[in-house]
Design a protein around this motif. Sequence first.
Motif, PDB file in Angstrom:
ATOM      1  N   ASP A   1       0.641   6.787  -6.805  1.00 28.68           N
ATOM      2  CA  ASP A   1      -0.604   7.561  -6.917  1.00 28.68           C
ATOM      3  C   ASP A   1      -0.329   9.052  -6.808  1.00 28.68           C
ATOM      4  O   ASP A   1      -0.981   9.868  -7.477  1.00 28.68           O
ATOM      5  N   PHE A   2       0.629   9.418  -5.938  1.00 26.12           N
ATOM      6  CA  PHE A   2       0.975  10.840  -5.773  1.00 26.12           C
ATOM      7  C   PHE A   2       1.449  11.443  -7.091  1.00 26.12           C
ATOM      8  O   PHE A   2       1.017  12.532  -7.484  1.00 26.12           O
TER       9      PHE A   2
ATOM     10  N   CYS B   1      10.694   1.342  -0.224  1.00 26.35           N
ATOM     11  CA  CYS B   1       9.690   1.287   0.843  1.00 26.35           C
ATOM     12  C   CYS B   1      10.240   0.434   1.975  1.00 26.35           C
ATOM     13  O   CYS B   1      10.265  -0.806   1.882  1.00 26.35           O
TER      14      CYS B   1
ATOM     15  N   LYS C   1       0.825  -1.210   0.000  1.00 27.22           N
ATOM     16  CA  LYS C   1       0.000   0.000   0.000  1.00 27.22           C
ATOM     17  C   LYS C   1       0.863   1.265   0.000  1.00 27.22           C
ATOM     18  O   LYS C   1       0.523   2.248  -0.657  1.00 27.22           O
ATOM     19  N   LEU C   2       1.952   1.246   0.763  1.00 29.35           N
ATOM     20  CA  LEU C   2       2.830   2.415   0.799  1.00 29.35           C
ATOM     21  C   LEU C   2       3.416   2.693  -0.583  1.00 29.35           C
ATOM     22  O   LEU C   2       3.482   3.850  -1.028  1.00 29.35           O
TER      23      LEU C   2
ATOM     24  N   GLN D   1       2.112   1.973  -3.402  1.00 28.91           N
ATOM     25  CA  GLN D   1       1.049   2.475  -4.265  1.00 28.91           C
ATOM     26  C   GLN D   1       0.744   3.947  -3.991  1.00 28.91           C
ATOM     27  O   GLN D   1       0.377   4.685  -4.910  1.00 28.91           O
ATOM     28  N   THR D   2       0.908   4.387  -2.730  1.00 27.11           N
ATOM     29  CA  THR D   2       0.677   5.807  -2.437  1.00 27.11           C
ATOM     30  C   THR D   2       1.717   6.682  -3.135  1.00 27.11           C
ATOM     31  O   THR D   2       1.415   7.818  -3.532  1.00 27.11           O
TER      32      THR D   2
END
Length: 227
Positions: free
Chosen positions: A158-159, A207, A151-152, A154-155
Amino acid sequence: MRHRYSILLFPLHVFLDFVCLNASFAGAYWLKFGELDGVSHPPYQLLWIAFNVVWAVIVLITRPYIFPRQLFKAVPLLKKLLYLIALHAAIIAVFWLFIKGTYFSRGQLAYSYIFFLVSGGLFRIGGLIFLQGYRARGFNNRRFIVVGYGKLAQTITDFYKVHPEMGFQFQGYFDWPTDQNKEALAGSYTDLTQFIQREQIDCVYCCLTYIDNEQLKGIVDQSEFLD
């Protein structure tokens, strides 16, 4: 990360700042005295030279034109300009006292800095708008990958998807493949070096949540070698 800057951006920025500085000085002299002949003759000739020399020294020492893309925004640019002008004004004030330049006009000096702040600020805002639009259309981009999938990770991607004006192109996730993530990966850790070289990757995001210390050290060593 490879620190790769547009070839013309730095000299153009330096040149236009000197144009703004000198135009502001001459414009302030004209506004104060109603003519321009005296600006290139003593005593103002000395002050004009000092303006340029002090600015050149400040630029060489502080290196104010290097910004990470994440901070290449209006507020940081204008704050840096205000800091540079304040530093320049302080040094010129010391120079003024040193030569006992009571014959110089305080009004002309104040107008010079006001004009420089306005012209330099407008130049920066205009350049920022142009570069953001230019990068959003796919030019002058930087290629990046993310090591460690979750998830990290992907953030991060996405940013940059919602900020195309920063000019970052995502090239893939890298992690040890599992049944859950193998479809999303561009490769495993063993593929990193070859992929970075082949695709000319500029930036590697790690990450830490998904990477152990041994893997992180290996990635850092590879990045330093390839840089």
